[in-house]
Design an enzyme around this catalytic site. Structure first.
Site, PDB file in Angstrom:
ATOM      1  N   CYS A 165      -0.532   3.674   1.973  1.00  0.00           N
ATOM      2  CA  CYS A 165      -0.797   3.695   4.159  1.00  0.00           C
ATOM      3  C   CYS A 165       1.418   3.879   3.948  1.00  0.00           C
ATOM      4  O   CYS A 165       1.647   4.409   5.395  1.00  0.00           O
ATOM      5  CB  CYS A 165      -0.796   2.730   4.046  1.00  0.00           C
ATOM      6  SG  CYS A 165      -2.621   1.916   3.074  1.00  0.00           S
ATOM      7  N   ASP A 166       2.183   4.266   3.178  1.00  0.00           N
ATOM      8  CA  ASP A 166       3.496   3.420   3.921  1.00  0.00           C
ATOM      9  C   ASP A 166       4.510   3.797   2.520  1.00  0.00           C
ATOM     10  O   ASP A 166       5.579   4.887   3.001  1.00  0.00           O
ATOM     11  CB  ASP A 166       4.275   1.871   3.528  1.00  0.00           C
ATOM     12  CG  ASP A 166       2.982   0.549   4.555  1.00  0.00           C
ATOM     13  OD1 ASP A 166       2.663   1.791   5.479  1.00  0.00           O
ATOM     14  OD2 ASP A 166       2.878  -0.303   3.362  1.00  0.00           O
ATOM     15  N   CYS A 209       1.043  -1.261  -0.573  1.00  0.00           N
ATOM     16  CA  CYS A 209      -0.115   0.542   0.231  1.00  0.00           C
ATOM     17  C   CYS A 209       0.869   1.322   0.080  1.00  0.00           C
ATOM     18  O   CYS A 209       1.101   1.556   1.172  1.00  0.00           O
ATOM     19  CB  CYS A 209      -0.800  -0.069   1.022  1.00  0.00           C
ATOM     20  SG  CYS A 209      -2.039   1.978   1.156  1.00  0.00           S
TER      21      CYS A 209
END
Ligand code: NAP
Length: 298
Positions: free
Chosen positions: A132-133, A129
């Site tokens: 997300c990261d 992701c």
């Protein structure tokens, strides 16, 4: 006893919830994650949903959820572990032992990331992701693996954070839409690594290099992180032996959502279809409620 148990709270499930409540059908939305909105939540920008030319996936998901809540949708948080049928109704059982009974099921459980099953695939720094990261890779070098819409979106997203992005794809043609391909080609920070299979990710604890086989030749790239975007697999294990699935595990159903199992309807990315988009998932949710109404009327 519910008229409909809706399994999944992504765009398909939430759209079904809105239409079910308008049709005065007693329904409940079952979700594994509290207040979830499905995979759309991790899309940085959705620019193809009619009427909302630019919105983050998170905000769009929240709008869908607020809409369903405004129409009185009932939610149940829990992981469904089995579905059984007796006396013409379905029982959905949960990990915590609770059960829910319904006359019908709208199955909208979506898909999960396809995992990269190679040595080093579980090292720190391997992510599924980018949204997300991605922030952990400011001014670093990353690789994105895949050739579909998600991979190209991830590469573009990372090009705004990292200082170098390798986009590694196993063929020389992308599956992603042309608009994304043009944007990628116009982004000098993204280097295309085509005709390349990733064979290993190497590092002590964290990712350090990635080994690829490019047109038969072995090559290593030094990187700080890897984003894997090689597609999805349908979350249909619960339906094994209940519904007809295709060879990849997708529920065989047309736009009306009717499956081989009486009273089970399929909506969103879990069903066989050509175009997996938010707009088609939303449309599936509404079509399934129509199919439920017809089913319950007879
Ligand atoms: P996808 O379209 O299935 O693409 C997966 C990509 O990964 C393909 O390029 C495939 O290669 C490659 N791949 C598969 N297995 C691999 C492996 N083992 N090793 C290396 N590469 C592998 O998946 P997606 O990009 O996640 O998209 C899923 C669906 O969501 C699509 O229908 C897409 O249109 C939709 N989506 C839409 C948007 C948008 O409209 N903004 C954004 C994201 C996703 P090949 O090309 O060689 O098969």
């Amino acid at each position: 006893m519910y008229d409909i148990i809706i399994i999944g709270s992504g765009p398909a499930g939430l759209s079904a919830a809105v239409y079910a409540s308008r049709a005065r059908l007693k329904s409940i939305v079952v979700e594994k994650d509290y207040a979830g909105t499905g995979q759309i939540a991790v899309s940085e920008c959705v620019d193809n949903y009619l009427g909302l030319p630019e919105i983050s996936g998170y905000d769009l998901g929240e709008k869908f959820r607020e809409h369903a809540e405004k129409f009185g949708a009932e939610f149940y948080d829990g992981e469904a572990v089995s579905i059984s049928r007796s006396d013409g109704f379905y029982t959905v059982s949960f990990k915590n032992g609770k059960t829910l009974d319904g006359k019908t099921i709208i199955y909208a459980a979506g898909t999960s990331y396809r995992r990269l099953d190679i040595p080093g695939g579980k090292l720190q720094g391997v992510s599924y992701c980018a949204v997300c990261d991605g922030m952990f890779y400011k001014n670093k070098t990353v690789a994105v693996i895949g050739g579909g819409d998600t991979a190209l979106e991830d590469a573009l997203y990372m090009s705004r954070i990292a200082n170098k992005v390798y986009l590694i794809h196993r063929r020389d043609e992308f599956k992603a839409n042309k608009a994304l391909q043009e944007k990628v080609k116009d982004t000098p920070l993204i280097e295309l690594v085509l005709n390349s299979e990733v064979s290993e990710i190497i590092g002590e604890k964290r990712v350090e290099t990635i080994k690829i086989l490019q047109s038969g030749r072995e090559k290593e790239l030094t990187i700080n992180g890897v984003f894997v975007a090689i597609g999805s697999i349908p979350n249909t294990t619960l339906l094994n032996g209940i519904c007809s699935l295709d060879k990849s595990g997708y529920i065989i159903a047309n736009e009306d959502g009717i499956t081989s199992a009486e009273g089970i309807f399929a909506a969103g990315d879990v069903r066989t279809k050509k175009l997996k988009q938010v707009v088609t998932a939303v449309s599936d949710g509404t079509n399934c409620v129509k199919s439920v109404e017809e089913y319950l009327a007879y």
